[in-house]
Design a protein around this motif. Sequence first.
Motif, PDB file in Angstrom:
ATOM      1  N   PRO A  66       0.855  -1.193   0.000  1.00 32.30           N
ATOM      2  CA  PRO A  66       0.000   0.000   0.000  1.00 32.30           C
ATOM      3  C   PRO A  66       0.892   1.245   0.000  1.00 32.30           C
ATOM      4  O   PRO A  66       2.073   1.181   0.343  1.00 32.30           O
ATOM      5  CB  PRO A  66      -0.793  -0.127   1.305  1.00 32.30           C
ATOM      6  N   VAL A  67       0.330   2.386  -0.388  1.00 32.84           N
ATOM      7  CA  VAL A  67       1.134   3.594  -0.493  1.00 32.84           C
ATOM      8  C   VAL A  67       0.557   4.706   0.367  1.00 32.84           C
ATOM      9  O   VAL A  67      -0.642   4.751   0.637  1.00 32.84           O
ATOM     10  CB  VAL A  67       1.243   4.064  -1.959  1.00 32.84           C
ATOM     11  N   ALA A  68       1.443   5.582   0.825  1.00 34.14           N
ATOM     12  CA  ALA A  68       1.064   6.805   1.538  1.00 34.14           C
ATOM     13  C   ALA A  68       1.527   7.953   0.658  1.00 34.14           C
ATOM     14  O   ALA A  68       2.681   8.389   0.719  1.00 34.14           O
ATOM     15  CB  ALA A  68       1.717   6.849   2.913  1.00 34.14           C
ATOM     16  N   ALA A  69       0.630   8.425  -0.191  1.00 37.28           N
ATOM     17  CA  ALA A  69       1.017   9.263  -1.319  1.00 37.28           C
ATOM     18  C   ALA A  69       1.600  10.608  -0.936  1.00 37.28           C
ATOM     19  O   ALA A  69       2.373  11.184  -1.692  1.00 37.28           O
ATOM     20  CB  ALA A  69      -0.187   9.463  -2.240  1.00 37.28           C
ATOM     21  N   ARG A  79       6.173   4.157   0.616  1.00 35.86           N
ATOM     22  CA  ARG A  79       5.918   2.714   0.770  1.00 35.86           C
ATOM     23  C   ARG A  79       5.387   2.454   2.172  1.00 35.86           C
ATOM     24  O   ARG A  79       6.085   2.633   3.155  1.00 35.86           O
ATOM     25  CB  ARG A  79       7.225   1.947   0.544  1.00 35.86           C
ATOM     26  N   ALA A  80       4.129   2.007   2.262  1.00 36.07           N
ATOM     27  CA  ALA A  80       3.517   1.825   3.580  1.00 36.07           C
ATOM     28  C   ALA A  80       4.022   0.581   4.291  1.00 36.07           C
ATOM     29  O   ALA A  80       4.081   0.555   5.522  1.00 36.07           O
ATOM     30  CB  ALA A  80       1.990   1.767   3.451  1.00 36.07           C
ATOM     31  N   ALA A  81       4.367  -0.456   3.548  1.00 34.62           N
ATOM     32  CA  ALA A  81       4.768  -1.727   4.163  1.00 34.62           C
ATOM     33  C   ALA A  81       6.163  -2.117   3.717  1.00 34.62           C
ATOM     34  O   ALA A  81       6.458  -2.177   2.517  1.00 34.62           O
ATOM     35  CB  ALA A  81       3.775  -2.832   3.783  1.00 34.62           C
ATOM     36  N   GLY A  82       7.036  -2.354   4.680  1.00 32.78           N
ATOM     37  CA  GLY A  82       8.377  -2.841   4.399  1.00 32.78           C
ATOM     38  C   GLY A  82       8.499  -4.307   4.794  1.00 32.78           C
ATOM     39  O   GLY A  82       8.286  -4.658   5.956  1.00 32.78           O
ATOM     40  N   LEU A  83       8.810  -5.160   3.842  1.00 33.21           N
ATOM     41  CA  LEU A  83       9.036  -6.581   4.108  1.00 33.21           C
ATOM     42  C   LEU A  83      10.487  -6.916   3.812  1.00 33.21           C
ATOM     43  O   LEU A  83      11.117  -6.282   2.956  1.00 33.21           O
ATOM     44  CB  LEU A  83       8.114  -7.467   3.258  1.00 33.21           C
ATOM     45  N   VAL A  91      10.425 -14.196   6.947  1.00 34.37           N
ATOM     46  CA  VAL A  91       9.876 -13.059   6.213  1.00 34.37           C
ATOM     47  C   VAL A  91       9.215 -12.122   7.223  1.00 34.37           C
ATOM     48  O   VAL A  91       8.264 -12.513   7.906  1.00 34.37           O
ATOM     49  CB  VAL A  91       8.863 -13.507   5.153  1.00 34.37           C
ATOM     50  N   ASN A  92       9.722 -10.904   7.325  1.00 35.19           N
ATOM     51  CA  ASN A  92       9.260  -9.930   8.311  1.00 35.19           C
ATOM     52  C   ASN A  92       8.434  -8.829   7.662  1.00 35.19           C
ATOM     53  O   ASN A  92       8.608  -8.518   6.479  1.00 35.19           O
ATOM     54  CB  ASN A  92      10.463  -9.268   8.992  1.00 35.19           C
ATOM     55  N   CYS A  93       7.578  -8.210   8.473  1.00 35.87           N
ATOM     56  CA  CYS A  93       6.763  -7.091   7.991  1.00 35.87           C
ATOM     57  C   CYS A  93       6.708  -6.001   9.055  1.00 35.87           C
ATOM     58  O   CYS A  93       6.511  -6.290  10.244  1.00 35.87           O
ATOM     59  CB  CYS A  93       5.347  -7.559   7.659  1.00 35.87           C
TER      60      CYS A  93
END
Length: 864
Positions: A751-754, A760-764, A813-815
């Motif tokens: 998802p994005v935070a424009a 970038r809203a989510a970092g994995l 795998v992390n979030c």
Amino acid sequence: MPDRPLLLFPTPETADRSKGHGFPGRVHRPSVGRQGQRLAPVFRRLQTAFNDRRVELQQSAAGADPEQVLVIETVGSVDNFANAVKHIEGLEWMGEIETDEIAPDGDFYNEAKPTKELSGRLYMVMSNQRALDEMLSLWQRYQDDPNLDFRDRHSELWGLAKFRDVFLCLRDIRRWSVQDRIEETGVLDAWREDLEHDGNRAIRFEIELWFRGADNTRQEAQRQVQTLIEELGGSMIGTCIIPDIAYHALLAEIPANTAQQIIDRPEVDLIKCDSVIFFRPVGQMVTGKAPIEAELLDHEAEAAALPAGDPVVAILDGLPLANHRLLQDRLIIDDPDDYTSAYTVVDRIHGTNIASLVCRGDLNDNDSPLTRPVYVRPIMKPIQWIDSPRPEQVPDDALVVDHIHRAVRRIFEGEGTADPAAPTVRIINFSIGDPYRQFSQVLSPLARLLDWLSIKYGALFVISAGNHLDDIDMGISKDEFDALSEEEKEALVVRTIYSDARNRKIFSPAESINGLTVGALHYDSAGVPHMGRALNFFVSLLPSPVSAFGSGHRRAVKPDLIFSGGRVLHQEPFSQNADATFKTRQMRVAPGNKVASPSGIAGELGKVAFCCGTSNAAALISRLSAVCHDTLQDVFEEQAPDISLRPYLAPLLKTMVIHGCSWGGIEDRLREILQTADNGRQIKSLISRWLGYGVPDTDRVMDCTEQRATLLGFGHLEDEEAHIFTLPLPTSLGARREWRRLTATLAWMSPVAASTQKYRAAGLWFELDGSPIAAGRSEVDTRASRRGTVQHEVFEGDRAVAISEDSTLTIKVNCRKDAAKIQFPVPYGLAVTLEVAEGIDIAIYEEIRMRIAPAVGIRAREQR
């Protein structure tokens, strides 16, 4: 199914995410007192400029508008500054831009490397006079007492502590200016070109407004701008507001003489309007050169079954020649705007080329066509032109963001009373770009749109990186160039292109973080009997000399990969005494990718031509993605029939395409050319900017071999959550000094935070733990690999390690949230390959398959 299909990981274990380690900054900042000395005159000038602008607005016909955008420039960044802005009435957060290449000085410098350039932020804040006064008052109070207590919830200072942090690293503060609105957008250059072509033609352009949070504020800003347009004798043609990507823009038109006056003197009320962020040209997505009839050839393809089923690939491009013998009954044309009526047969160049590459691949290779039809939505049409065939472009009667939004929405939701046009589509090919919007830190609205749509509809956009066809000036004479060996010429060309990388950046929307951005490899299978005066610069396998450079947003790896885009030739200067400056040859004869092409001769429906560039490479990757789609369906039907593939399909497709990538021998040659005494640590970054994660080996992502096993994982993760996958290690590999490679690829749709720079809203990210089966990390740097939405790492080694029957490698795998709160679980795909050299008597695949089979069976039963 192949003899050794891809394997699915057993169900992962859920855990808490790993905690990262911060790296403290080492930037020297001035003292509070020194900041006061530096900034006092800056604040005085700001206050004077603000007051002057207020008076100017009050005297104008548009009426008074006391709001102006402030640009707060810092060295370094201040997290969550947007939250502090909300605590001052009259301030409204507009966004932020990351900056780099800030020259150090006596106040700001890197303590370890005083000459190193610095990075920072531009924070944009809408302010009225009262808010500015309050901010200046806070600054003065901080100057008087640097120990102000911001922690008391009952104090008027509560929530304003971030302003203190900003004051500490504040470099400058100013108003958003006329230069900001037009300087790097290319709008005035585009107007000059249009007026040179037709001096009486009305000029159309895009006005991008600051996105305001409240609808009434947005409408008031729009009315104000419309009034200023009409005062110039112009009109507003259209508007587009998409809150999810913080986009508000107008399509406007002004008379030619007014445009010329603005070119001569931009200081008019419209250009100075504080509601405007940028003025931009429209209709700039234009395709390349068309063939002449003498360059066309005949081509006989082997008979192949017609496609069946529903489309999974969509093409947004020009109108193809659907009844070409190579394409007949293979395309579903959806043309709700009746662009067909604007085309002659011979105009249908780019759409035909791209459709040919997606459906049939490079005709040099005689590959089998796709087994499913391909959906095509024309988004370009021919422009008025004296010659035929005419160039194609995105029309200038609509905003491109609105145009593409409508086209994609029609695919998945329908339009008006019509049903969805192609709801089974999962891959969307976008082989056009805007050369006026080379990526420079600020994401384009079109890239933001594609990122948002990829999440909304679960689709993978495959985007061309862009082609730079400018002349290449070697900086020496032609005689000196001719005296060089072939290898020396190649090295000189590469160094020349790299020295101009600043002007060869990727085109919008190639900076999309969720899309798959494709550059071109200087390769094709065409035979070339005679090149005439044309030169092939490269004797080694390298990226194409026209392929655009990254990096992407926040220095993420872009392009993601490169693929066959045809060999590009360059024309020799005719004079022996000339400088060694070479023009890109744009003929449609070999070499290059062989594609279907329209003909100007009635009834000629089987002609082909040759073409080159990143558009071709993107089309071929869309084709590869379609093949991966069918492979994934087979794997899930066989190994996990009760699990729905749909939620994970887009990230798994991205994972599979990238997973086969490597730098191979290209790395060695580029290192040899680029390596100097002072760039040893930067060499990986230089290489990845041109070829991303490298060239995909398509066979590696479709099936396995006796010595190579690939496992796929998938899932959804929430903030602070992790999944742990377990890879059993073959005991036969224990204590063997054999070369082995471990490749791991993770991809997700964020998802994005424009309105934020992080965006970038989510970092994995993944981490490996267990036996050091292949400890040596190669190719892309780990830190760069974690900046986007793909992490692809390659580990190699040949050290003997002890492996017991229960030895495993775990992949975690992390979030975590990045730019904003994660509102819903984030889908991801994972691929891990363990291999040894082919022919070694180690049955990698069978040992792993036997070890995971019981766990996979348990998962399948649990899903029933």
